[in-house]
Scaffold this motif. Structure first.
Motif, mmCIF file in Angstrom:
data_model
loop_
_atom_site.group_PDB
_atom_site.id
_atom_site.type_symbol
_atom_site.label_atom_id
_atom_site.label_comp_id
_atom_site.label_asym_id
_atom_site.label_seq_id
_atom_site.Cartn_x
_atom_site.Cartn_y
_atom_site.Cartn_z
ATOM 1 N N LEU A 12 0.839 -1.323 0.058
ATOM 2 C CA LEU A 12 -0.057 0.039 0.070
ATOM 3 C C LEU A 12 0.824 1.205 -0.004
ATOM 4 O O LEU A 12 0.652 2.207 -0.901
ATOM 5 N N ALA A 13 1.939 1.198 0.594
ATOM 6 C CA ALA A 13 2.836 2.404 0.773
ATOM 7 C C ALA A 13 3.640 2.569 -0.608
ATOM 8 O O ALA A 13 3.717 3.770 -1.088
ATOM 9 N N ALA A 14 3.850 1.714 -1.149
ATOM 10 C CA ALA A 14 4.564 1.708 -2.421
ATOM 11 C C ALA A 14 3.544 2.189 -3.599
ATOM 12 O O ALA A 14 3.886 3.118 -4.252
ATOM 13 N N LEU A 15 2.033 1.720 -3.489
ATOM 14 C CA LEU A 15 1.269 2.251 -4.458
ATOM 15 C C LEU A 15 1.126 3.617 -4.124
ATOM 16 O O LEU A 15 1.061 4.649 -4.937
ATOM 17 N N ALA A 16 1.139 4.163 -3.016
ATOM 18 C CA ALA A 16 0.659 5.680 -2.650
ATOM 19 C C ALA A 16 1.974 6.480 -3.123
ATOM 20 O O ALA A 16 1.883 7.448 -3.766
ATOM 21 N N GLU A 17 3.145 6.030 -2.721
ATOM 22 C CA GLU A 17 4.342 6.707 -3.146
ATOM 23 C C GLU A 17 4.730 6.689 -4.340
ATOM 24 O O GLU A 17 4.883 8.078 -5.255
ATOM 25 N N ILE A 18 4.480 5.753 -5.150
ATOM 26 C CA ILE A 18 4.959 5.660 -6.616
ATOM 27 C C ILE A 18 4.151 6.127 -7.466
ATOM 28 O O ILE A 18 4.012 7.022 -8.369
ATOM 29 N N GLY A 19 2.746 5.877 -6.895
ATOM 30 C CA GLY A 19 1.418 6.752 -7.630
ATOM 31 C C GLY A 19 1.555 7.976 -7.511
ATOM 32 O O GLY A 19 1.356 8.934 -8.270
ATOM 33 N N PRO A 55 3.889 -2.731 11.892
ATOM 34 C CA PRO A 55 4.126 -3.426 13.173
ATOM 35 C C PRO A 55 5.232 -3.023 13.899
ATOM 36 O O PRO A 55 5.253 -2.967 15.117
ATOM 37 N N ASP A 56 6.387 -2.983 13.301
ATOM 38 C CA ASP A 56 7.612 -2.562 13.724
ATOM 39 C C ASP A 56 7.840 -1.316 14.104
ATOM 40 O O ASP A 56 7.351 -0.371 13.378
ATOM 41 N N ALA A 57 8.656 -1.180 15.493
ATOM 42 C CA ALA A 57 8.430 0.231 16.116
ATOM 43 C C ALA A 57 9.661 1.011 15.415
ATOM 44 O O ALA A 57 9.789 2.176 16.032
ATOM 45 N N ASN A 58 10.497 0.327 14.812
ATOM 46 C CA ASN A 58 11.969 1.109 14.497
ATOM 47 C C ASN A 58 11.668 1.689 12.999
ATOM 48 O O ASN A 58 11.628 1.165 12.037
ATOM 49 N N PHE A 59 11.344 3.195 13.106
ATOM 50 C CA PHE A 59 11.344 4.007 11.813
ATOM 51 C C PHE A 59 12.415 3.628 10.838
ATOM 52 O O PHE A 59 12.321 2.936 9.611
ATOM 53 N N GLY A 60 13.805 3.463 11.213
ATOM 54 C CA GLY A 60 14.909 3.325 10.359
ATOM 55 C C GLY A 60 14.835 2.072 9.531
ATOM 56 O O GLY A 60 14.985 1.942 8.715
ATOM 57 N N ARG A 61 14.466 1.164 10.419
ATOM 58 C CA ARG A 61 14.266 -0.424 10.041
ATOM 59 C C ARG A 61 13.295 -0.107 8.813
ATOM 60 O O ARG A 61 13.196 -0.843 7.724
ATOM 61 N N ILE A 62 11.861 0.279 9.222
ATOM 62 C CA ILE A 62 11.041 0.181 8.118
ATOM 63 C C ILE A 62 11.397 1.094 7.072
ATOM 64 O O ILE A 62 11.260 0.466 5.875
ATOM 65 N N LEU A 63 12.094 2.137 7.057
ATOM 66 C CA LEU A 63 12.369 2.851 6.035
ATOM 67 C C LEU A 63 13.206 2.321 4.993
ATOM 68 O O LEU A 63 13.213 2.309 3.748
ATOM 69 N N ALA A 64 14.485 1.544 5.867
ATOM 70 C CA ALA A 64 15.233 0.905 4.959
ATOM 71 C C ALA A 64 14.882 -0.231 4.118
ATOM 72 O O ALA A 64 15.226 -0.601 3.076
ATOM 73 N N ALA A 65 13.840 -0.800 5.036
ATOM 74 C CA ALA A 65 13.393 -2.197 4.160
ATOM 75 C C ALA A 65 12.417 -1.746 3.203
ATOM 76 O O ALA A 65 12.223 -2.228 2.183
ATOM 77 N N TYR A 66 11.744 -0.610 3.345
ATOM 78 C CA TYR A 66 10.831 -0.054 2.287
ATOM 79 C C TYR A 66 11.422 0.331 0.978
ATOM 80 O O TYR A 66 11.012 0.283 -0.073
ATOM 81 N N GLY A 67 12.639 0.679 1.013
ATOM 82 C CA GLY A 67 13.506 1.184 0.093
ATOM 83 C C GLY A 67 13.517 0.088 -0.933
ATOM 84 O O GLY A 67 13.447 0.190 -2.214
ATOM 85 N N GLY A 68 13.751 -1.279 -0.553
ATOM 86 C CA GLY A 68 13.760 -2.280 -1.345
ATOM 87 C C GLY A 68 12.431 -2.561 -2.225
ATOM 88 O O GLY A 68 12.388 -3.100 -3.147
ATOM 89 N N VAL A 69 11.382 -2.403 -1.194
ATOM 90 C CA VAL A 69 9.946 -2.695 -1.731
ATOM 91 C C VAL A 69 9.669 -1.483 -3.207
ATOM 92 O O VAL A 69 9.136 -1.767 -3.955
ATOM 93 N N PHE A 70 10.400 -0.133 -2.809
ATOM 94 C CA PHE A 70 10.351 0.666 -3.762
ATOM 95 C C PHE A 70 10.718 0.544 -5.161
ATOM 96 O O PHE A 70 10.274 0.713 -5.960
ATOM 97 N N VAL A 71 11.901 -0.041 -4.778
ATOM 98 C CA VAL A 71 12.750 -0.403 -6.031
ATOM 99 C C VAL A 71 11.895 -1.475 -6.885
ATOM 100 O O VAL A 71 11.729 -1.256 -8.065
ATOM 101 N N ALA A 72 11.533 -2.640 -6.309
ATOM 102 C CA ALA A 72 10.609 -3.529 -6.988
ATOM 103 C C ALA A 72 9.110 -2.929 -7.278
ATOM 104 O O ALA A 72 8.874 -3.342 -8.586
ATOM 105 N N GLY A 73 8.773 -2.274 -6.560
ATOM 106 C CA GLY A 73 7.430 -1.658 -7.105
ATOM 107 C C GLY A 73 7.512 -0.622 -8.240
ATOM 108 O O GLY A 73 6.771 -0.512 -9.152
ATOM 109 N N SER A 74 8.654 0.054 -8.074
ATOM 110 C CA SER A 74 8.756 1.089 -9.308
ATOM 111 C C SER A 74 9.104 0.359 -10.634
ATOM 112 O O SER A 74 8.266 0.637 -11.508
#
Length: 112
Positions: A12-19, A55-74
């Motif tokens: 959902l985050a990828a759809l919102a950001e990439i879109g 669900p994870d409370a660590n912003f840095g971890r979530i954002l770092a992992a999301y970077g990979g989702v962003f690449v594939a989602g893009s």
């Protein structure tokens, strides 16, 4: 269930950001106007909110992992929306990124 929820939130985050970025691109680069840009800004704001639902409370971890989702989602967005044809190296790179997502977010951790 937590992993499935997390993966759905990443999608959902990828759809919102990439879109959102695509809408701004269309508004500015393709001269579709301010309404497209405004819609993109709203979508990008939604992306920022969706990340807080992870669900994870660590912003840095979530954002770092999301970077990979962003690449594939893009790349996925480009295939579906822009009719882009990724080559094998695009696909290998995206797969490596998704392995990184899995390691960062879902590897077993000791309580510390």
């Amino acid at each position: 269930m937590t992993v499935i929820r997390s993966l759905l939130l990443f999608a959902l985050a990828a759809l919102a950001e990439i879109g959102g970025a695509w809408l701004i691109w269309q508004g500015r680069r393709e001269n579709r106007g301010l309404w497209w840009i405004a819609a993109g800004v709203v979508a990008l704001g939604a992306y920022g909110f969706v990340a807080t639902l992870q669900p994870d409370a660590n912003f840095g971890r979530i954002l770092a992992a999301y970077g990979g989702v962003f690449v594939a989602g893009s790349l996925g967005w480009a295939v579906v929306v822009d009719k882009f044809h990724p080559d094998r190296w695009d696909l290998v790179g995206a797969a490596i990124c998704l392995v990184g997502v899995a390691v960062i977010m879902y590897a077993p951790r000791s309580a510390s």
